[in-house]
Scaffold this motif. Structure first.
Motif, PDB file in Angstrom:
ATOM      1  N   ALA A  12       0.800  -1.225   0.000  1.00 47.93           N
ATOM      2  CA  ALA A  12       0.000   0.000   0.000  1.00 47.93           C
ATOM      3  C   ALA A  12       0.837   1.283   0.000  1.00 47.93           C
ATOM      4  N   PRO A  13       1.971   1.327   0.728  1.00 44.40           N
ATOM      5  CA  PRO A  13       2.740   2.584   0.720  1.00 44.40           C
ATOM      6  C   PRO A  13       3.231   3.002  -0.663  1.00 44.40           C
ATOM      7  N   ALA A  14       3.304   2.064  -1.597  1.00 46.19           N
ATOM      8  CA  ALA A  14       3.795   2.387  -2.940  1.00 46.19           C
ATOM      9  C   ALA A  14       2.692   2.471  -3.978  1.00 46.19           C
ATOM     10  N   ALA A  15       1.481   2.084  -3.625  1.00 39.95           N
ATOM     11  CA  ALA A  15       0.432   1.887  -4.629  1.00 39.95           C
ATOM     12  C   ALA A  15      -0.412   3.141  -4.837  1.00 39.95           C
ATOM     13  N   PRO A  16      -1.040   3.260  -6.007  1.00 37.53           N
ATOM     14  CA  PRO A  16      -1.959   4.370  -6.249  1.00 37.53           C
ATOM     15  C   PRO A  16      -3.122   4.346  -5.266  1.00 37.53           C
ATOM     16  N   VAL A  17      -3.568   5.513  -4.864  1.00 35.85           N
ATOM     17  CA  VAL A  17      -4.644   5.607  -3.885  1.00 35.85           C
ATOM     18  C   VAL A  17      -5.909   4.923  -4.389  1.00 35.85           C
ATOM     19  N   GLY A  18      -6.192   5.035  -5.680  1.00 40.62           N
ATOM     20  CA  GLY A  18      -7.415   4.436  -6.223  1.00 40.62           C
ATOM     21  C   GLY A  18      -7.447   2.937  -6.050  1.00 40.62           C
ATOM     22  N   ASP A  19      -6.370   2.269  -6.435  1.00 42.80           N
ATOM     23  CA  ASP A  19      -6.322   0.819  -6.292  1.00 42.80           C
ATOM     24  C   ASP A  19      -6.395   0.416  -4.821  1.00 42.80           C
ATOM     25  N   THR A  20      -5.658   1.124  -3.971  1.00 43.05           N
ATOM     26  CA  THR A  20      -5.659   0.787  -2.545  1.00 43.05           C
ATOM     27  C   THR A  20      -7.041   0.937  -1.941  1.00 43.05           C
ATOM     28  N   SER A  21      -7.759   1.987  -2.335  1.00 44.01           N
ATOM     29  CA  SER A  21      -9.111   2.203  -1.801  1.00 44.01           C
ATOM     30  C   SER A  21     -10.062   1.094  -2.219  1.00 44.01           C
ATOM     31  N   VAL A  22      -9.955   0.675  -3.480  1.00 43.36           N
ATOM     32  CA  VAL A  22     -10.822  -0.402  -3.979  1.00 43.36           C
ATOM     33  C   VAL A  22     -10.541  -1.698  -3.230  1.00 43.36           C
ATOM     34  N   VAL A  23      -9.275  -2.004  -3.034  1.00 50.88           N
ATOM     35  CA  VAL A  23      -8.896  -3.234  -2.339  1.00 50.88           C
ATOM     36  C   VAL A  23      -9.318  -3.172  -0.873  1.00 50.88           C
ATOM     37  N   SER A  24      -9.122  -2.039  -0.235  1.00 60.46           N
ATOM     38  CA  SER A  24      -9.512  -1.891   1.169  1.00 60.46           C
ATOM     39  C   SER A  24     -11.012  -2.087   1.342  1.00 60.46           C
ATOM     40  N   ALA A  25     -11.799  -1.487   0.458  1.00 61.25           N
ATOM     41  CA  ALA A  25     -13.255  -1.627   0.545  1.00 61.25           C
ATOM     42  C   ALA A  25     -13.679  -3.070   0.329  1.00 61.25           C
ATOM     43  N   TRP A  26     -13.050  -3.736  -0.622  1.00 60.40           N
ATOM     44  CA  TRP A  26     -13.360  -5.147  -0.899  1.00 60.40           C
ATOM     45  C   TRP A  26     -13.048  -6.026   0.301  1.00 60.40           C
ATOM     46  N   LEU A  27     -11.863  -5.893   0.866  1.00 60.52           N
ATOM     47  CA  LEU A  27     -11.506  -6.699   2.033  1.00 60.52           C
ATOM     48  C   LEU A  27     -12.388  -6.358   3.230  1.00 60.52           C
ATOM     49  N   GLY A  28     -12.789  -5.084   3.322  1.00 60.31           N
ATOM     50  CA  GLY A  28     -13.725  -4.710   4.374  1.00 60.31           C
ATOM     51  C   GLY A  28     -15.056  -5.428   4.236  1.00 60.31           C
ATOM     52  N   ARG A  29     -15.540  -5.560   3.010  1.00 65.32           N
ATOM     53  CA  ARG A  29     -16.798  -6.288   2.784  1.00 65.32           C
ATOM     54  C   ARG A  29     -16.646  -7.764   3.138  1.00 65.32           C
ATOM     55  N   ARG A  30     -15.545  -8.335   2.743  1.00 65.36           N
ATOM     56  CA  ARG A  30     -15.322  -9.748   3.050  1.00 65.36           C
ATOM     57  C   ARG A  30     -15.259  -9.965   4.571  1.00 65.36           C
ATOM     58  N   MET A  31     -14.652  -9.019   5.296  1.00 65.87           N
ATOM     59  CA  MET A  31     -14.595  -9.155   6.744  1.00 65.87           C
ATOM     60  C   MET A  31     -15.951  -8.927   7.381  1.00 65.87           C
TER      61      MET A  31
END
Length: 330
Positions: free
Chosen positions: A127-146
């Motif tokens: 995440a520290p190196a990744a674009p904010v857009g991709d990180t936000s999408v992944v964070s939201a997805w993992l949040g849904r799974r949790m």
């Protein structure tokens, strides 16, 4: 204790990579039955056909996790921002497809925690190196799974709810919280870890795992792995867990190491069967000791340090890859 996420740093390498790999097709639906014989309440007798079917069902997901952790280890180890971006882009492809949103069996729900933990730990590293857009999408997805996992575990059977699979779900929550900063998920992870740890007997054995006949010590080790890493992540995020239930985690780790050194004598006495890990610590594969790195960040243990030193680096895909790099700055 070293806050490993905050310690990661990236530079732009020369030459930069030309393009990311083609991402494996996202796994949307997952359904399979238990690999244990249906008439065996101890869950220690493997049904060969069911085990093969479970491995086949999980193959694409597990291959993806191996792919991600291998590339994450290389990217973060080299400080390669472009390679780290590719890892997050791969995760974002799965996130945009809402992967793992259709878990069609109870066994899939019970066992998905370790895979979610791996995915979240990979995402947190890059995440520290990744674009904010991709990180936000992944964070939201993992949040849904949790969110789905937290709902599922509220109605799980007592046995499952206090065993190693709940511990893996707790790790998934602790890891996902690194990305989402969600206090509900973080609190649930701490509560779930305590729920399992507080079942420990005075000697540190886990009753749910000691019922597993010849596999008792094997599953004690399998439970210790997510419990220890989750504890380290939770402590770093301001959730104190080490002193709960009379320092249960210390007792659990102590029992595990002592019984491994003794060839499983104590576990055999509880389970009424010689243990598959009767070769002791020397019989363990390196990945089965990967949790040691996070434990050593919490507790000094010269004996454990001496045990794992010749085995380093210790890697385990379900813990996000190279644990020696993550926890020890070696």
């Amino acid at each position: 204790m070293r806050p490993w996420i905050a310690a990661l740093a990236f530079c732009t390498p020369l030459p930069a990579i030309a393009a990311c790999d083609v991402v494996p097709d996202p796994v949307i639906s997952l359904s399979f039955d238990s690999r244990y014989a249906a008439d065996d309440p101890s869950r220690s007798e493997i049904d060969i056909e069911a085990e093969a079917a479970a491995k086949e069902a999980l193959a694409d997901l597990d291959d993806f996790i191996t792919y991600l952790t291998t590339r994450t280890d290389a990217a973060v180890g080299a400080g390669d921002r472009d390679a780290a971006n590719c890892v997050m882009a791969a995760l974002a492809t799965w996130a945009r497809a809402d992967a793992l949103s259709d878990l069609g069996s109870q066994t899939a729900q019970l066992t998905i925690g370790s895979r979610l933990a791996a995915l979240a730990l990979v995402a947190a590293q890059v995440a520290p190196a990744a674009p904010v857009g991709d990180t936000s999408v992944v964070s939201a997805w993992l949040g849904r799974r949790m969110d789905s996992q937290m709902t599922f575990w509220e109605t799980a059977s007592d046995g499952a709810a206090s065993g190693n699979l709940r511990a893996w779900a707790a790790l998934a929550g602790a890891a996902t919280s690194l990305l989402t900063q969600d206090p509900v998920t973080l609190g649930w992870a701490g509560w779930s870890l305590g729920y399992v740890a507080c079942t420990a007997s005075q000697d540190g054995s886990l009753p749910q795992e000691m019922q597993r006949k010849q596999l008792a010590l094997h599953y004690q080790v399998h439970a210790v792995t997510p419990m220890v890493v989750a504890a380290a992540l939770l402590e770093q995020q301001g959730v104190p867990v080490m002193n709960r239930c009379g320092r249960a985690l210390d007792r659990i780790v102590d029992f595990t190491l002592k019984d491994l050194a003794a060839g499983g004598v104590a576990s055999a006495a509880y389970a009424g069967a010689p243990q598959t890990l009767d070769a002791g610590v020397e019989g363990l594969k390196d990945f089965q000791l990967a949790w040691a790195e996070s434990w050593l960040s919490l507790r000094a243990n010269p004996e454990l340090e001496a045990l794992v030193a010749p085995r380093r680096p210790l890697r385990y895909s379900k813990l996000g890859g190279n644990q020696t790099r993550l926890w020890n700055a070696r």
